[in-house]
Design a protein around this motif. Structure first.
Motif, PDB file in Angstrom:
ATOM      1  N   ASN A  47      38.416 -25.186-112.742  1.00 16.20           N
ATOM      2  CA  ASN A  47      39.870 -25.236-112.287  1.00 16.20           C
ATOM      3  C   ASN A  47      40.592 -24.445-110.742  1.00 16.20           C
ATOM      4  N   GLY A  48      39.541 -24.619-109.866  1.00 19.76           N
ATOM      5  CA  GLY A  48      39.449 -23.687-108.539  1.00 19.76           C
ATOM      6  C   GLY A  48      40.349 -24.920-108.202  1.00 19.76           C
ATOM      7  N   THR A  49      41.034 -26.024-107.833  1.00 22.84           N
ATOM      8  CA  THR A  49      42.305 -25.957-107.169  1.00 22.84           C
ATOM      9  C   THR A  49      43.941 -25.859-107.504  1.00 22.84           C
ATOM     10  N   GLU A  50      43.546 -25.502-108.629  1.00 22.22           N
ATOM     11  CA  GLU A  50      45.228 -25.221-109.755  1.00 22.22           C
ATOM     12  C   GLU A  50      46.026 -23.602-108.819  1.00 22.22           C
ATOM     13  N   VAL A  51      44.525 -22.813-109.060  1.00 22.94           N
ATOM     14  CA  VAL A  51      45.078 -20.844-108.813  1.00 22.94           C
ATOM     15  C   VAL A  51      45.161 -20.446-107.474  1.00 22.94           C
ATOM     16  N   ASP A  52      46.212 -20.354-107.184  1.00 19.76           N
ATOM     17  CA  ASP A  52      46.762 -19.017-105.575  1.00 19.76           C
ATOM     18  C   ASP A  52      45.366 -18.057-106.001  1.00 19.76           C
ATOM     19  N   GLY A  53      44.903 -17.820-106.913  1.00 23.22           N
ATOM     20  CA  GLY A  53      44.074 -16.273-106.846  1.00 23.22           C
ATOM     21  C   GLY A  53      43.605 -16.036-108.396  1.00 23.22           C
ATOM     22  N   TRP A  54      42.233 -15.817-108.286  1.00 20.16           N
ATOM     23  CA  TRP A  54      42.013 -15.010-109.449  1.00 20.16           C
ATOM     24  C   TRP A  54      42.142 -13.695-110.160  1.00 20.16           C
ATOM     25  N   LEU A  55      41.863 -13.726-111.083  1.00 15.83           N
ATOM     26  CA  LEU A  55      41.930 -11.967-111.368  1.00 15.83           C
ATOM     27  C   LEU A  55      40.588 -11.777-112.841  1.00 15.83           C
ATOM     28  N   PHE A  56      39.679 -12.370-112.864  1.00 21.49           N
ATOM     29  CA  PHE A  56      38.789 -11.301-113.978  1.00 21.49           C
ATOM     30  C   PHE A  56      39.055 -10.154-114.330  1.00 21.49           C
ATOM     31  N   SER A  57      38.498 -10.329-115.857  1.00 20.93           N
ATOM     32  CA  SER A  57      38.498  -9.485-116.700  1.00 20.93           C
ATOM     33  C   SER A  57      37.353  -8.024-116.504  1.00 20.93           C
ATOM     34  N   ASP A  58      36.877  -8.568-115.990  1.00 24.73           N
ATOM     35  CA  ASP A  58      36.095  -6.946-115.354  1.00 24.73           C
ATOM     36  C   ASP A  58      34.944  -7.202-114.613  1.00 24.73           C
ATOM     37  N   PRO A  71      31.828 -20.761-105.806  1.00 28.30           N
ATOM     38  CA  PRO A  71      31.692 -20.149-105.847  1.00 28.30           C
ATOM     39  C   PRO A  71      34.008 -19.674-105.265  1.00 28.30           C
ATOM     40  N   PRO A  72      34.845 -19.208-106.573  1.00 30.85           N
ATOM     41  CA  PRO A  72      35.904 -19.480-106.117  1.00 30.85           C
ATOM     42  C   PRO A  72      36.319 -19.170-104.708  1.00 30.85           C
ATOM     43  N   ALA A  73      37.208 -19.967-104.052  1.00 32.96           N
ATOM     44  CA  ALA A  73      37.948 -19.756-102.568  1.00 32.96           C
ATOM     45  C   ALA A  73      39.070 -19.708-102.262  1.00 32.96           C
ATOM     46  N   ALA A  74      39.736 -19.440-103.678  1.00 30.13           N
ATOM     47  CA  ALA A  74      40.727 -18.402-103.772  1.00 30.13           C
ATOM     48  C   ALA A  74      40.919 -16.976-104.009  1.00 30.13           C
ATOM     49  N   PRO A  75      41.113 -16.204-103.613  1.00 28.05           N
ATOM     50  CA  PRO A  75      41.034 -14.053-103.158  1.00 28.05           C
ATOM     51  C   PRO A  75      40.489 -14.539-105.342  1.00 28.05           C
ATOM     52  N   ALA A  76      39.849 -13.751-105.451  1.00 31.38           N
ATOM     53  CA  ALA A  76      39.639 -12.727-106.153  1.00 31.38           C
ATOM     54  C   ALA A  76      38.941 -11.647-106.736  1.00 31.38           C
ATOM     55  N   VAL A  77      39.224 -10.500-107.674  1.00 28.28           N
ATOM     56  CA  VAL A  77      39.660  -9.370-107.946  1.00 28.28           C
ATOM     57  C   VAL A  77      39.350  -9.702-109.602  1.00 28.28           C
ATOM     58  N   TYR A  78      38.356  -7.555-109.982  1.00 26.07           N
ATOM     59  CA  TYR A  78      37.966  -7.442-111.637  1.00 26.07           C
ATOM     60  C   TYR A  78      39.718  -6.719-112.037  1.00 26.07           C
ATOM     61  N   VAL A  79      39.703  -6.374-113.302  1.00 24.50           N
ATOM     62  CA  VAL A  79      40.076  -5.452-113.510  1.00 24.50           C
ATOM     63  C   VAL A  79      38.739  -4.525-113.316  1.00 24.50           C
ATOM     64  N   GLU A  80      39.410  -3.296-112.840  1.00 27.24           N
ATOM     65  CA  GLU A  80      38.237  -1.732-112.886  1.00 27.24           C
ATOM     66  C   GLU A  80      38.528  -0.657-114.140  1.00 27.24           C
ATOM     67  N   TYR A  81      37.275  -0.243-115.158  1.00 25.16           N
ATOM     68  CA  TYR A  81      37.686   0.107-116.257  1.00 25.16           C
ATOM     69  C   TYR A  81      37.056   1.634-115.942  1.00 25.16           C
ATOM     70  N   SER A  82      36.918   2.023-114.511  1.00 26.51           N
ATOM     71  CA  SER A  82      36.276   3.648-114.317  1.00 26.51           C
ATOM     72  C   SER A  82      37.426   4.466-113.950  1.00 26.51           C
ATOM     73  N   GLY A  83      39.099   4.395-113.842  1.00 28.61           N
ATOM     74  CA  GLY A  83      39.719   4.740-113.789  1.00 28.61           C
ATOM     75  C   GLY A  83      40.362   5.226-115.292  1.00 28.61           C
ATOM     76  N   PRO A  84      41.672   4.809-115.044  1.00 29.38           N
ATOM     77  CA  PRO A  84      42.771   5.069-116.416  1.00 29.38           C
ATOM     78  C   PRO A  84      42.351   4.243-117.321  1.00 29.38           C
ATOM     79  N   THR A  85      41.477   3.083-117.506  1.00 27.56           N
ATOM     80  CA  THR A  85      40.309   2.666-118.831  1.00 27.56           C
ATOM     81  C   THR A  85      39.594   3.734-119.677  1.00 27.56           C
ATOM     82  N   LEU A  86      38.343   4.410-118.392  1.00 27.65           N
ATOM     83  CA  LEU A  86      37.671   5.041-119.010  1.00 27.65           C
ATOM     84  C   LEU A  86      38.423   6.121-119.639  1.00 27.65           C
ATOM     85  N   ALA A  87      39.272   6.964-119.140  1.00 27.73           N
ATOM     86  CA  ALA A  87      39.714   8.064-119.546  1.00 27.73           C
ATOM     87  C   ALA A  87      40.647   8.114-120.754  1.00 27.73           C
ATOM     88  N   GLN A  88      41.538   6.589-120.877  1.00 34.95           N
ATOM     89  CA  GLN A  88      41.598   6.590-122.379  1.00 34.95           C
ATOM     90  C   GLN A  88      40.518   6.236-123.090  1.00 34.95           C
TER      91      GLN A  88
END
Length: 409
Positions: A47-58, A71-88
């Motif tokens: 699905n690499g040609t269909e997206v403008d960015g990647w968001l991974f759950s972790d 690997p992904p050609a578009a910008p990619a990030v993942y959700v950080e768990y060490s902040g609000p998620t860990l505090a919760q």
């Protein structure tokens, strides 16, 4: 203008993450859910040609995607768990009566975890942390938690973001699975959209090329087509190329090498190319004329790129001129961004395999590097005309076929 965000997450986390992403106006969500992280490279690759960015759950699926042969050609990030998620998570466990100073935690950065605990006023003296590492398996993580829940100083609860680890440990010891809070998803999404917007803006810059050749437009049409551009005749008999920064950047391996220069030199005694980038066609053409003037001074087969900040980059090493002697190999290595020693090793691999097509894994094994690093090298070689795709080879398991490459270095 809408942007398509590919969300990669386990099936049970997908609804929550996708709903947060849909809150952003002008955002289209492509849901790519998986049950095991081994499925991630295939989902991203298909699905690499269909997206403008990647968001991974972790970080786990994010790392799996980056380590893939493609690997992904578009910008990619993942959700950080060490902040609000860990505090919760600490708040929930505390309400359940657990001692939150005695935990075992996997995949999160140790410094970030300690910072979150410090802000919550919780001691980290009896905390056991296993930071993420690409070489660590699910079995390794499970064993880490099991060992920390034995003995007098044992942890009370195992905290994990990996569903397979949670499923393995839950019947044995108290286990808490982290799931990203909406706030953590929004933080990652804002970072992704900013990165993707900047890249889209840069890639949309206009690129103008002025090309002078000694025998008309022979060979030009196919080269311009490969750049996704258009070709016309400019004043003075030059050929005018119009495209955008994105495809030009890819075709020049990051503005280091112009493969079409060598191919055009097979048909023309003189090939001079002036390339310019700008926010408007007029600005880009002005820089292209400056670049062409400099190319004329440098020689008969030369290419120069003029950037918006006034920097000129010479892209003048045609593949036809590359030989195996040390001097030429050194020049070629600088242009494609690969070490001379690596090119020599690839020459040895080519000879050892009788010039037969190979896959990226073969190159990684021969060079003693990770597949991801070998993929980057092959990308540079391919853009530089030193490797070409020749087909696919079925993988040993049920995965996607591996791309075959023929080395010409």
């Amino acid at each position: 203008m809408s942007r398509t965000i590919g969300v990669v997450a386990p099936h049970d986390l997908m609804p929550g993450i996708a709903s947060v992403v849909r809150e952003q106006p002008g955002t289209v969500v492509l849901e790519l859910a998986y049950r095991d992280d081994t499925e991630v490279p295939g989902l991203v690759g298909a699905n690499g040609t269909e997206v403008d960015g990647w968001l991974f759950s972790d970080i786990v699926p994010y790392a799996a995607a980056l380590a893939a042969p493609e690997p992904p050609a578009a910008p990619a990030v993942y959700v950080e768990y060490s902040g609000p998620t860990l505090a919760q998570a600490l708040l929930v466990l505390s309400r359940r009566g657990h001692d939150v100073a005695r935990l075992s935690i996997d995949t999160l950065p140790a410094d970030d975890v300690k910072h979150t605990f410090g802000e919550a006023g919780v001691s980290t003296d009896d905390l056991h942390i296993l930071p993420f590492s690409a070489g660590v398996t699910t079995a390794d993580i499970v064993e880490f938690h099991r060992r920390r829940h034995l003995g007098p100083a044992r942890a009370e609860v195992a905290i994990t973001s990996v569903s397979a680890v949670h499923d393995a440990l839950a019947p044995e010891i108290p286990t808490f699975r982290l799931a990203p809070l909406a706030a953590s998803v929004r933080i990652a999404l804002r970072h992704l959209l900013l990165t993707a917007t900047n890249q889209l803006a840069e890639d949309a810059q206009i690129a103008v090329g002025l090309i002078q050749t000694s025998h008309g437009d022979t060979g030009l049409a196919s080269e311009v087509s490969a750049l996704g551009g258009s070709l016309s005749t400019a004043i003075g008999g030059s050929h005018l190329l119009i495209t955008t920064r994105g495809p030009l950047y890819a075709a020049t391996s990051g503005f280091t090498w112009l493969p079409m220069l060598g191919r055009l030199a097979d048909h023309h005694r003189v090939v001079r190319v002036g390339l310019g980038l700008g926010d408007t066609a007029a600005a880009a053409e002005t820089r292209a004329r400056h670049a062409l003037a400099r190319a004329r001074v440098l020689g008969d087969v030369r290419a120069v790129l003029s950037l918006r900040d006034g920097t000129d980059m010479v892209l003048d090493v045609p593949a036809a001129q590359a030989t195996t002697d040390t001097t030429s190999l050194s020049v070629l290595a600088r242009r494609v961004g690969v070490a001379v020693s690596t090119l020599r090793s690839l020459q040895a691999l080519r000879e050892a395999t009788d010039d037969e097509p190979i896959v990226i894994r073969d190159i990684a094994d021969h060079l003693g590097i990770r597949v991801r690093a070998a993929h980057r090298i092959v990308q540079r070689l391919e853009l530089g005309g030193l490797a070409e795709r020749t087909g696919q080879r079925k993988s040993a398991g049920a995965g996607r076929p591996n791309t075959l490459y023929k080395l010409t270095v």
